[in-house]
Design a protein around this motif. Sequence first.
Motif, PDB file in Angstrom:
ATOM      1  N   LYS A 160      74.484  49.236  -0.782  1.00 24.57           N
ATOM      2  CA  LYS A 160      75.095  47.987  -0.295  1.00 24.57           C
ATOM      3  C   LYS A 160      74.751  47.720   1.161  1.00 24.57           C
ATOM      4  O   LYS A 160      74.395  46.574   1.517  1.00 24.57           O
ATOM      5  N   ASP A 161      74.836  48.742   2.007  1.00 29.44           N
ATOM      6  CA  ASP A 161      74.597  48.549   3.445  1.00 29.44           C
ATOM      7  C   ASP A 161      73.610  49.563   4.018  1.00 29.44           C
ATOM      8  O   ASP A 161      73.546  49.717   5.236  1.00 29.44           O
ATOM      9  N   ASP A 162      72.863  50.259   3.188  1.00 30.88           N
ATOM     10  CA  ASP A 162      71.970  51.312   3.663  1.00 30.88           C
ATOM     11  C   ASP A 162      70.535  51.013   3.233  1.00 30.88           C
ATOM     12  O   ASP A 162      70.164  51.244   2.071  1.00 30.88           O
ATOM     13  N   PRO A 163      69.696  50.503   4.130  1.00 32.97           N
ATOM     14  CA  PRO A 163      68.300  50.212   3.760  1.00 32.97           C
ATOM     15  C   PRO A 163      67.506  51.463   3.382  1.00 32.97           C
ATOM     16  O   PRO A 163      66.624  51.400   2.510  1.00 32.97           O
ATOM     17  N   GLU A 164      67.789  52.596   4.020  1.00 34.14           N
ATOM     18  CA  GLU A 164      67.055  53.817   3.700  1.00 34.14           C
ATOM     19  C   GLU A 164      67.338  54.276   2.272  1.00 34.14           C
ATOM     20  O   GLU A 164      66.428  54.747   1.572  1.00 34.14           O
ATOM     21  N   SER A 165      68.571  54.140   1.836  1.00 33.89           N
ATOM     22  CA  SER A 165      68.896  54.517   0.460  1.00 33.89           C
ATOM     23  C   SER A 165      68.165  53.622  -0.537  1.00 33.89           C
ATOM     24  O   SER A 165      67.748  54.090  -1.615  1.00 33.89           O
ATOM     25  N   ARG A 166      67.998  52.354  -0.208  1.00 33.06           N
ATOM     26  CA  ARG A 166      67.253  51.455  -1.109  1.00 33.06           C
ATOM     27  C   ARG A 166      65.821  51.923  -1.287  1.00 33.06           C
ATOM     28  O   ARG A 166      65.292  51.949  -2.401  1.00 33.06           O
ATOM     29  N   LEU A 197      70.859  46.525  -9.126  1.00 36.31           N
ATOM     30  CA  LEU A 197      69.534  45.929  -8.897  1.00 36.31           C
ATOM     31  C   LEU A 197      69.577  44.909  -7.772  1.00 36.31           C
ATOM     32  O   LEU A 197      68.628  44.804  -6.970  1.00 36.31           O
ATOM     33  N   LEU A 198      70.666  44.149  -7.709  1.00 35.88           N
ATOM     34  CA  LEU A 198      70.798  43.155  -6.636  1.00 35.88           C
ATOM     35  C   LEU A 198      70.785  43.827  -5.259  1.00 35.88           C
ATOM     36  O   LEU A 198      70.077  43.382  -4.344  1.00 35.88           O
ATOM     37  N   GLY A 203      66.723  42.623   1.271  1.00 35.63           N
ATOM     38  CA  GLY A 203      65.871  42.937   2.424  1.00 35.63           C
ATOM     39  C   GLY A 203      64.689  43.824   2.112  1.00 35.63           C
ATOM     40  O   GLY A 203      64.087  44.378   3.037  1.00 35.63           O
ATOM     41  N   ASN A 204      64.309  43.960   0.846  1.00 32.35           N
ATOM     42  CA  ASN A 204      63.190  44.821   0.482  1.00 32.35           C
ATOM     43  C   ASN A 204      62.335  44.082  -0.541  1.00 32.35           C
ATOM     44  O   ASN A 204      62.672  44.020  -1.730  1.00 32.35           O
ATOM     45  N   ALA A 210      59.099  45.103  -7.720  1.00 35.34           N
ATOM     46  CA  ALA A 210      59.203  46.170  -8.726  1.00 35.34           C
ATOM     47  C   ALA A 210      60.226  45.823  -9.799  1.00 35.34           C
ATOM     48  O   ALA A 210      60.030  46.135 -10.982  1.00 35.34           O
ATOM     49  N   ILE A 211      61.313  45.170  -9.424  1.00 34.20           N
ATOM     50  CA  ILE A 211      62.337  44.783 -10.403  1.00 34.20           C
ATOM     51  C   ILE A 211      61.781  43.762 -11.388  1.00 34.20           C
ATOM     52  O   ILE A 211      61.992  43.852 -12.602  1.00 34.20           O
TER      53      ILE A 211
END
Length: 509
Positions: A160-166, A197-198, A203-204, A210-211
Amino acid sequence: MAKYHRNDVGSVVLGRPSPTTSGNHFGLCTAFSAASFRRKIFDAMSCGSSSRHRQQLMQEMIYDAVRPPPPPPTSTTTIRSVLKQSNEPIKTKRPVKNSINNGKPDKLADLLNLEEAESDAETTKKVQALEGLKRLVKELQMEKEENKRAAASRVRLLTKDDPESRVTLAMLGTIPPLVAMLDFEDSNSQIAALYALLNLGIGNDQNKAAIVKAGAVHKMLKLIESPNEPSQAVSDAIVANFLGLSAWDSNKPIIGSSGAIPFLVKTLKILDKQSGCQARHDALRALYNLSISPSNIPFIMESDLIPFLVNALGDMDVSERILSILSNVVSTPEGRKGISIAPEAFPILVDVLNWTDSPGCQEKASYILMVMAHKAYRDRQAMIEAGIVSSLLELTLLGSMLAQKRASRILEVLRVDKGKQVSGNLGGNTSAAVSAPIYGSSANQYGKDCLVEEGMMSEEKKAVKLLVQQSLQHNMKRIVNRANLPQDFVPSEHLKSLTASSTSKSLPF
């Protein structure tokens, strides 16, 4: 007869030149110190020395030869440098101060140790987090639906708020099992997968691509078209995903051609009266993203979206977004035709020009009308019938800089069009040339008789002047009414005197 003693002093041995030695210097064999060597040479070479002295000298030389040699000098050492160093006094080294003063520890060492400890702790934490993400992906790949649903909910929270986890979860292969979960019949599993998925695509752009590549768009449409109509929560999640995925340019043609536009239009119409509904705004924004691609304009025209958008312009909550969509649609011939045939399209767009409290809407509406005025004569006539001239004149006075520029360009197009209409009404009278100055008998006298006067003005300029006078008079009345001033504030006779002295040159063309 004098008694001679044999001199047992051996010859002085000089070492061969070192390959690293510069010049013609020789390395000196250091069997004894430089100072003693100099003294012994001096004593040996001195004349008149006694044999006793020479014997003592020999004993000292033998003692020096037996003593262990000092460390050898460097290859660049010369005899002169050795002699010079032997005469210099020995310098005593100063004691090195201890880094610990008065029992206090070294602060720099403490800081370095602290940074190393923090770095080790951070590395350990990252390793543990990575192991946790790997376990999460394994749970998504399990056969039990409950484990997958719980893992999808966990992915939704982590991304939800972590770009690195995405990024990390996408690299670990989270997207394919989440897309596969859309085939489940349980609505809770579908919602968990959709929102996971959302969040992965926020931001990626790589995750968005890929989705779509994993087949998420077609599975979402399959949910919509299924005999069992999906719940409102599932529909809202699909609309939100279409909004996120359509932000990537490469996905716009794929989503537009897949059949998502009719679903978005249907959702927009259903939620038309619910102004605070988030899904309504998401659908409008998704349609705006899709309208950026010209290949999607035919699909928009087939969905009967344009009349609905034109009629919804009265709602200030969504009017600017609707005008943004129409600004994209008007860039194609199909879009311009769809706008022109929409009922009451031009009166509504002209009315938007008078929204002084919304400069953004004025600028977008003036852009739509400007493009259509440049492309079709029939549209220009419809604009004039809707009373666009007075609105444009007011916009040139009270609008923003961009709106004033666009209004001036529309007025210029209408002026040229009016001139052509007047010239066509003159028929085949070649003696009355349109826009040609009327010359008198003394035309060559510095052009004094060529000045345009009221009685000598061409028919075209008379028509343009009459149009400007009527527009200015009507515009002044509108300004007075909008300012809530008394009707006798500007008398009609005064208005006539103002417009009578006006010319087309006063307009900011």
